[in-house]
Design a protein around this motif. Structure first.
Motif, PDB file in Angstrom:
ATOM      1  N   ILE A  42      44.336  20.066 -18.071  1.00 56.61           N
ATOM      2  CA  ILE A  42      45.274  19.052 -18.176  1.00 56.61           C
ATOM      3  C   ILE A  42      44.547  17.773 -18.886  1.00 56.61           C
ATOM      4  N   ALA A  43      44.944  17.383 -19.780  1.00 60.61           N
ATOM      5  CA  ALA A  43      44.290  16.118 -20.466  1.00 60.61           C
ATOM      6  C   ALA A  43      44.421  14.763 -19.483  1.00 60.61           C
ATOM      7  N   GLY A  44      43.624  13.895 -19.762  1.00 60.90           N
ATOM      8  CA  GLY A  44      43.677  12.618 -19.215  1.00 60.90           C
ATOM      9  C   GLY A  44      44.809  11.537 -19.628  1.00 60.90           C
ATOM     10  N   GLY A  45      44.881  10.512 -18.957  1.00 62.03           N
ATOM     11  CA  GLY A  45      45.803   9.374 -19.501  1.00 62.03           C
ATOM     12  C   GLY A  45      47.186   9.605 -19.160  1.00 62.03           C
ATOM     13  N   LEU A  46      47.598  10.485 -18.361  1.00 59.22           N
ATOM     14  CA  LEU A  46      49.076  10.811 -18.142  1.00 59.22           C
ATOM     15  C   LEU A  46      49.626   9.676 -17.145  1.00 59.22           C
ATOM     16  N   SER A  47      50.910   9.571 -17.067  1.00 54.73           N
ATOM     17  CA  SER A  47      51.542   8.443 -16.398  1.00 54.73           C
ATOM     18  C   SER A  47      52.343   9.406 -15.427  1.00 54.73           C
ATOM     19  N   PRO A  65      62.483  36.631  -7.425  1.00 51.54           N
ATOM     20  CA  PRO A  65      62.981  35.485  -8.119  1.00 51.54           C
ATOM     21  C   PRO A  65      62.272  34.077  -7.956  1.00 51.54           C
ATOM     22  N   CYS A  66      61.118  34.012  -7.538  1.00 50.68           N
ATOM     23  CA  CYS A  66      60.555  32.686  -7.338  1.00 50.68           C
ATOM     24  C   CYS A  66      59.657  32.427  -8.258  1.00 50.68           C
ATOM     25  N   SER A  67      59.093  31.128  -8.912  1.00 49.94           N
ATOM     26  CA  SER A  67      58.179  30.875  -9.768  1.00 49.94           C
ATOM     27  C   SER A  67      57.320  29.713  -8.976  1.00 49.94           C
ATOM     28  N   TYR A  68      55.840  29.593  -9.243  1.00 49.55           N
ATOM     29  CA  TYR A  68      54.982  28.700  -8.391  1.00 49.55           C
ATOM     30  C   TYR A  68      54.086  28.257  -9.443  1.00 49.55           C
ATOM     31  N   ALA A  69      53.666  26.748  -9.268  1.00 53.38           N
ATOM     32  CA  ALA A  69      52.915  26.094 -10.088  1.00 53.38           C
ATOM     33  C   ALA A  69      51.857  25.146  -9.163  1.00 53.38           C
ATOM     34  N   MET A  70      50.789  24.779  -9.315  1.00 51.35           N
ATOM     35  CA  MET A  70      49.937  23.950  -8.669  1.00 51.35           C
ATOM     36  C   MET A  70      48.880  23.095  -9.528  1.00 51.35           C
ATOM     37  N   ILE A  71      48.289  22.317  -9.014  1.00 59.59           N
ATOM     38  CA  ILE A  71      47.121  21.469  -9.717  1.00 59.59           C
ATOM     39  C   ILE A  71      45.861  21.575  -8.694  1.00 59.59           C
ATOM     40  N   SER A  72      44.736  21.905  -9.489  1.00 63.03           N
ATOM     41  CA  SER A  72      43.555  21.860  -8.515  1.00 63.03           C
ATOM     42  C   SER A  72      42.525  21.610  -9.371  1.00 63.03           C
ATOM     43  N   LYS A  73      41.170  21.147  -8.685  1.00 61.40           N
ATOM     44  CA  LYS A  73      39.856  20.801  -9.635  1.00 61.40           C
ATOM     45  C   LYS A  73      39.469  21.964 -10.352  1.00 61.40           C
ATOM     46  N   ARG A  88      45.421  29.596   0.544  1.00 57.66           N
ATOM     47  CA  ARG A  88      44.383  28.645   1.267  1.00 57.66           C
ATOM     48  C   ARG A  88      44.549  27.068   0.763  1.00 57.66           C
ATOM     49  N   GLY A  89      45.341  27.160  -0.567  1.00 55.82           N
ATOM     50  CA  GLY A  89      45.023  25.614  -1.086  1.00 55.82           C
ATOM     51  C   GLY A  89      43.955  25.653  -2.084  1.00 55.82           C
ATOM     52  N   ALA A  90      43.603  24.685  -2.729  1.00 62.01           N
ATOM     53  CA  ALA A  90      42.532  24.404  -3.452  1.00 62.01           C
ATOM     54  C   ALA A  90      42.474  22.772  -3.746  1.00 62.01           C
ATOM     55  N   PRO A  91      41.063  22.275  -3.783  1.00 59.77           N
ATOM     56  CA  PRO A  91      40.827  20.662  -3.652  1.00 59.77           C
ATOM     57  C   PRO A  91      41.531  20.261  -4.932  1.00 59.77           C
ATOM     58  N   LEU A  92      41.825  18.905  -5.043  1.00 54.64           N
ATOM     59  CA  LEU A  92      42.457  18.372  -6.074  1.00 54.64           C
ATOM     60  C   LEU A  92      41.781  16.922  -5.987  1.00 54.64           C
ATOM     61  N   VAL A  93      41.473  16.363  -7.156  1.00 54.03           N
ATOM     62  CA  VAL A  93      40.575  15.209  -7.235  1.00 54.03           C
ATOM     63  C   VAL A  93      41.712  14.268  -8.042  1.00 54.03           C
ATOM     64  N   LEU A  94      42.168  13.083  -7.477  1.00 55.05           N
ATOM     65  CA  LEU A  94      43.089  12.213  -8.203  1.00 55.05           C
ATOM     66  C   LEU A  94      42.321  11.030  -8.865  1.00 55.05           C
TER      67      LEU A  94
END
Length: 572
Positions: A42-47, A65-73, A88-94
Motif C-alpha cells: 500500500i502506498a503512503g499518503g492515503l486519506s 461464499p465469504c471473502s476476507y481482507a486485512m492490513i498488517s506490517k 492469530r492476527g498480525a501487527p499493524l503500524v499506523l
C-alpha cells in the motif's frame, strides 16, 4: 481492490484464482501466491482505506461464499499463511498525523519561565512540531532531554540521563562523571582526563598510555628518591650527633673552644683546594676565616689513621685547650661532625723547622734556608721554653710525645711554634717521664728507646748545629754518630754545620752540643729538666753575643744573674 484518496486518484489490488477446493493453498505454509489468496503493498499518503471484492464467475463461492481482507506490517507477513493471519492476527503500524491545518502552525512567543509553546496540539512546554512525511499534517515530540506526552500541559518531563534505568548499559559519560541538568546532562572529567574536542560527553586521557606509564614510573622513582634522601639526611644528622657526643662536644664548648660545622670547614678551605702539609695522620689544608685570617686545617684520613691513633686527635684538642704560650701553635677550634675531629690552627707561614733546615722535596716552593747561629739559638731557646712551660706551668704535666723538627713551625720572624700534640700525655705533677714508648723512631735510636721529650729535643738540637737530618746519608743515625764522636777526643766538632764554623761560633756550638748529649743520656735520671735546658741555652747565647760584641760585660752579668748556672750541665 483497495482505495484511499478522496479524489479517487488511488486504487490498488491483487488477483487470486481458485478453480476447486483442492487447489486452495491457504494452509500449507507457503503464503499468498495467487491460489486462494493474494497480497500487495500500500502506498503512503492515503486519506482512508477501503476494501471491496469483485467476483467474476468464481466457482469457490459454491463451497466458500465469504471473502476476507486485512492490513498488517509488511516485514512480518512473509512466511505466515493467510489462514494463520486470520486465526492469530498480525501487527499493524499506523502512520498518523494531525491534519486540521495541513502543516505545523507557527510557534508562539516564549511563555512563562521562557518555555516555548506551540499552537494547536503541541501544548506541553519543551515540545515541538514535526510535519508528517506521509501526506499532509503534523505531529508533536518532546524536546531533547525530555520525555512524556507533548499533547497535554506539562506532559514533557526532564529525563535523568544519569539514571542507570535510563542509560542501561551505555553510560553517557565516557571517562567522567555524569551530572544531570534540566533538559540534558554534562560530564565532569575524571582526574587525568580532558573533554574531547569533538564530543563533550567523552573524556580523553590527558596523556597517552605510554606517557602515563613513563610519568608514573618517573613519579614513583622521584618519590622513592625523596624518601631515600630524607632517610639518608636523617641518618647523617644522627651520625653527626653521635660524633659530637663521642668527641666530647659539650665539654669542649664549655671550655670555650669554637666548634665549626662541617660545611663551614668546606667553605674555609675552599673545598679542600690547597694542601700545605701531609703525613701519616692525613692532610693539612690552608684556609681563611673571618676577616681574611689565615688558618691551617688538619684533616685526619680515616683510612690511613688506625684505630689506636684515632683518639690522638681528640687528645690533641684536650691537651691544647690547657696550653696558652706564645711558642705553642694556637688551636682556634675544631669540627666534631666527623668520626675523627678536624682541627683548625693558626697558620704558620714558613712551615716546619725541618723544611727550613733541610728543604722539602715534595714542595718545589720550599727550599732550605741559610740560618745564622743567632737565629738557630733563638729557635732552640723558645722551643725549650715552650716544652718547659708544659712541664711546670700547669696543674698536670704535659709530655709532648713527638718532639721533632717537623713539629716545630716557624713564623715570618723565625719564631718557633711547637705543634702536633696528638700523642701527648698528661702526667701528675710529680712525674717527669713515662714508660710509654711514643714518637718518631728517627728521633729515638734503639740505644735511646727510653721515651721522654728531652731525648727527642736533644736530636732537634743536633739538627740545628749540624744541619743534618736525624737519619742522614742513607740510614746513618745522627744522635748515635754524634755521641760517638763526642766521646772520641772531642771530634764532634767535625759534624758541625760548615756554615757555622767561624771561630766565634765554635765555642757556642760546643756548648749546645754538650746540652744535646746530656739530653741523650740513656739514664733518665741523668738528663736535665727542660727548664735547665732552656737556662743553659740562654747562657750559651749570652756567651755567643758577648763574643760577637753585641752585648756589654754588664749586660752579660745581668743574664748570668737571671740564669745562675755554670756552663757545665749537671744531671737533673
Amino acid at each position: 481492490m483497495l482505495s484511499g484518496r478522496d479524489n479517487g486518484t488511488y486504487s490498488t489490488g491483487c488477483i487470486s484464482y481458485c478453480a476447486s477446493e483442492s487447489e486452495v493453498k491457504v494452509g500449507d505454509g507457503k503464503g499468498c501466491t495467487g491460489l486462494g489468496c493474494c497480497q500487495t503493498s500500500i502506498a503512503g499518503g492515503l486519506s482512508y482505506i477501503a476494501f471491496y471484492f469483485n467476483v467474476d464467475n468464481n466457482p469457490s463461492w459454491n463451497y466458500s461464499p465469504c471473502s476476507y481482507a486485512m492490513i498488517s506490517k509488511e516485514d512480518v507477513i512473509g512466511n505466515m499463511t493467510f489462514a494463520r493471519r486470520i486465526e492469530r492476527g498480525a501487527p499493524l503500524v499506523l502512520d498518523w498525523a494531525i491534519r486540521n491545518n495541513g502543516t505545523c502552525p507557527p510557534a508562539l512567543s516564549s511563555g512563562e519561565n521562557g518555555k516555548q509553546q506551540q499552537q494547536a496540539a503541541c501544548v506541553s512546554p519543551y515540545s515541538y512540531c514535526l510535519n508528517a512525511t506521509n501526506g499532509p499534517g503534523y505531529f508533536c515530540n518532546c524536546s531533547d532531554g525530555y520525555a512524556g506526552n507533548p499533547y497535554v500541559s506539562n506532559g514533557c518531563k526532564n529525563v535523568n540521563e544519569c539514571d542507570p534505568s535510563f542509560y542501561k548499559e551505555n553510560y553517557p559519560c565516557i571517562g567522567g562523571k555524569c551530572l544531570d541538568t534540566e533538559g540534558g546532562f554534562k560530564c565532569k572529567c575524571n582526574f587525568g582526563r580532558k573533554r574531547d574536542s569533538k564530543n563533550s560527553h567523552i573524556c580523553q586521557p590527558v596523556l597517552a598510555k605510554p606517557a602515563i606509564v613513563v610519568t608514573a614510573t618517573t613519579c614513583a622513582i622521584s618519590v622513592l628518591s625523596i624518601i631515600f634522601l630524607f632517610l639518608h639526611m636523617e641518618r647523617e644528622k644522627r651520625k653527626l650527633r653521635e660524633f659530637f657526643k663521642k668527641n666530647d662536644g659539650q665539654l669542649l664548648q664549655s671550655m670555650g673552644i669554637k666548634i665549626f660545622k662541617k660545611k663551614t670547614i668546606e667553605k674555609i678551605t675552599n673545598n679542600y683546594s690547597t694542601i700545605i702539609g701531609k703525613g701519616g695522620f692525613g692532610l693539612v689544608y690552608k684556609g681563611t676565616v673571618g676577616n681574611d685570617q689565615k688558618v691551617a686545617v688538619k684533616c685526619p684520613n680515616p683510612i690511613s689513621v688506625d684505630t689506636a691513633r684515632q683518639n690522638d686527635f681528640a687528645n690533641e684538642v684536650s691537651i691544647q685547650s690547657q696550653i696558652s704560650h706564645k711558642n705553642v701553635v694556637r688551636l682556634l677550634g675544631c669540627c666534631l661532625e666527623t668520626n675523627i675531629p678536624i682541627l683548625v690552627y693558626e697558620f704558620i707561614p714558613r712551615g716546619s723547622l725541618y723544611d727550613v733546615l733541610h728543604g722539602n722535596g715534595d714542595d718545589s716552593n720550599m727550599t732550605e734556608h741559610k740560618l745564622s747561629l743567632d737565629v738557630r739559638l733563638g729557635i732552640a731557646i723558645e722551643s725549650a721554653e715552650a716544652l718547659a712551660y708544659m712541664h711546670s706551668s700547669a696543674s698536670q704535666k704535659i709530655l709532648h710525645g713527638d718532639v721533632k723538627s717537623s713539629n716545630i713551625l716557624l713564623d715570618e720572624n723565625f719564631t718557633p711554634k711547637v705543634s702536633d700534640f696528638g700523642i701527648s700525655r698528661l702526667l701528675s705533677i710529680e712525674k717527669d717521664h713515662t714508660k710509654f714508648v711514643i714518637g718518631d723512631a728517627n728521633y729515638m735510636d734503639p740505644m735511646y728507646m727510653k721515651t721522654g721529650q728531652r731525648v727527642t729535643f736533644g736530636v732537634v738540637l743536633l739538627e740545628l748545629i749540624t744541619g743534618k737530618k736525624a737519619r742522614y746519608e742513607g740510614n746513618e743515625s745522627l744522635p748515635l754518630n754524634f755521641v760517638k764522636s763526642y766521646m772520641t777526643e772531642s771530634r764532634a766538632r767535625e759534624m758541625f754545620d760548615k756554615e757555622l764554623m767561624c771561630t766565634e761560633e765554635v765555642n757556642c756550638l760546643e756548648m749546645i752540643g754538650d746540652i744535646a748529649v746530656q739530653c741523650l743520656e740513656e739514664d733518665v735520671d741523668k738528663r736535665p729538666a727542660m727548664k735547665e735546658v732552656s737556662e743553659h741555652l740562654h747562657l750559651a747565647r749570652k756567651e755567643f753575643m758577648q763574643n760577637q760584641g753585641k752585648i756589654s760585660c754588664e749586660e752579660a752579668d745581668e743574664i748570668a744573674i737571671d740564669f745562675p748556672l755554670s756552663h757545665q750541665l749537671s744531671p737533673a
